[in-house]
Design an enzyme around this catalytic site. Sequence first.
Site, short mmCIF file in Angstrom:
data_model
loop_
_atom_site.label_atom_id
_atom_site.label_comp_id
_atom_site.label_asym_id
_atom_site.label_seq_id
_atom_site.Cartn_x
_atom_site.Cartn_y
_atom_site.Cartn_z
N ASN A 10 29.43 -10.45 4.86
CA ASN A 10 30.33 -11.05 4.06
C ASN A 10 29.68 -10.89 2.91
O ASN A 10 28.97 -11.73 2.55
CB ASN A 10 30.72 -12.29 4.47
CG ASN A 10 31.80 -13.00 3.21
OD1 ASN A 10 32.02 -12.47 2.30
ND2 ASN A 10 31.88 -14.22 3.42
N LYS A 12 30.83 -11.35 -0.16
CA LYS A 12 30.83 -12.57 -1.16
C LYS A 12 31.09 -11.94 -2.34
O LYS A 12 31.42 -10.65 -2.62
CB LYS A 12 29.98 -13.78 -1.16
CG LYS A 12 29.78 -14.28 0.23
CD LYS A 12 29.23 -15.62 0.65
CE LYS A 12 29.19 -16.05 1.80
NZ LYS A 12 28.71 -17.39 1.87
N HIS A 95 37.61 -18.42 5.10
CA HIS A 95 36.38 -18.82 4.78
C HIS A 95 36.38 -20.28 4.12
O HIS A 95 37.45 -20.51 3.17
CB HIS A 95 35.74 -17.80 3.96
CG HIS A 95 34.45 -17.92 3.83
ND1 HIS A 95 33.82 -18.85 3.11
CD2 HIS A 95 33.51 -17.22 4.63
CE1 HIS A 95 32.32 -18.52 3.28
NE2 HIS A 95 32.17 -17.68 4.18
N GLU A 97 34.77 -21.01 1.73
CA GLU A 97 34.72 -20.90 0.15
C GLU A 97 36.05 -20.96 -0.21
O GLU A 97 36.69 -21.49 -1.48
CB GLU A 97 33.87 -19.85 -0.24
CG GLU A 97 32.47 -20.23 -0.13
CD GLU A 97 31.60 -19.04 0.34
OE1 GLU A 97 31.53 -17.74 0.01
OE2 GLU A 97 30.33 -19.33 0.77
N GLU A 167 31.58 -21.31 11.46
CA GLU A 167 30.73 -21.70 10.17
C GLU A 167 30.51 -22.60 9.75
O GLU A 167 31.43 -23.31 8.80
CB GLU A 167 31.19 -20.38 9.08
CG GLU A 167 31.47 -18.96 9.23
CD GLU A 167 31.10 -18.13 8.12
OE1 GLU A 167 30.45 -17.05 8.14
OE2 GLU A 167 31.76 -18.45 7.05
N GLY A 173 24.61 -20.61 3.30
CA GLY A 173 23.71 -20.52 2.16
C GLY A 173 22.80 -21.46 1.92
O GLY A 173 22.16 -21.69 0.89
N SER A 213 23.44 -19.00 7.54
CA SER A 213 22.32 -18.66 7.46
C SER A 213 21.62 -17.96 8.59
O SER A 213 20.57 -18.17 9.02
CB SER A 213 21.43 -20.02 7.14
OG SER A 213 21.69 -20.78 5.86
P1 13P Z 1 25.04 -17.08 4.36
O1 13P Z 1 24.58 -15.87 5.62
O2 13P Z 1 24.62 -16.70 3.20
O3 13P Z 1 24.64 -18.64 5.22
O4 13P Z 1 26.71 -17.11 4.61
C1 13P Z 1 27.54 -17.30 5.61
C2 13P Z 1 28.73 -17.10 5.46
O5 13P Z 1 29.46 -17.77 4.81
C3 13P Z 1 29.25 -15.76 5.92
O6 13P Z 1 30.91 -15.88 5.73
#
Ligand code: 13P
Length: 248
Positions: A10, A12, A95, A97, A167, A173, A213
């Site tokens: 992803n 982002k 997601h 976010e 997740e 992150g 992560s």
């Molecule tokens: P990270 O791998 O940067 O923690 O992000 C995970 C994520 O949100 C994937 O959709």
Amino acid sequence: MARRRIIAGNWKMNMTPSQAVELVATLKDLVVNPDVDVVYCVPAIDIVPVAEAIKGSNVALGAENFYIEDKGAFTGEISAPMLKDAGVKYIIIGHSERRDIFGENDILINQKVKKAFAAGLSPILCCGESLALRKAGTYTEWIKRQITWDLDGVTADQVKELVIAYEPIWAIGTGETATADQAEEVCKMIRETIADLYDEATAEAVRIQYGGSMNAGNAAELLAKPNIDGGLIGGAALKPDFGKIVNA
Ligand code: 13P
């Protein structure tokens, strides 16, 4: 029947179109694995150049967002048929976010799941709890409720094609990964929820990823768990490390 592993990046809001094409070239030989579905979920503006750049490779294209109408006066939005026509196969929905920053709720997420299937896209449906819910010990009920609402009206045959990504928000992150046992506990619970909502065959078919992560160092242990069928990777998807996760 064994489920096929699926490792998805992803990206982002990272990678300009030219950086995106460069990243595809950097990863090209590193992400080859005939036993794994490899997916790049990229920003909307990168979809067309990345579709071209991955031609002839083992990588499938994914998108990060869309709106539920097919076309019309929705300034700034893109539709599922547009994604499909551009060569997109997978679409991330729900997601954290998008839920937290853009206010997407389970009603909209449910509409998106149904629209994605209607347009011929495979949803990667995300769920997961905040740190507060984890500490309160109510994360199991929370995730069950997310899945139940998000899949309302979705058929068993569709769920067999679905990917669910667990997740935990506290692991995204942050560099703090859920332990393999913590991730497995929830992924198993998600599979049992699918068995309750549908049936055993559907639960056995649905693919469940862990995200948060995940990196080259911890991927193998997470992916060895029986209910973890893959990963949804943020930061590490933008680096050669992604190849190590694909081959973990
Ligand atoms: P990270 O791998 O940067 O923690 O992000 C995970 C994520 O949100 C994937 O959709």
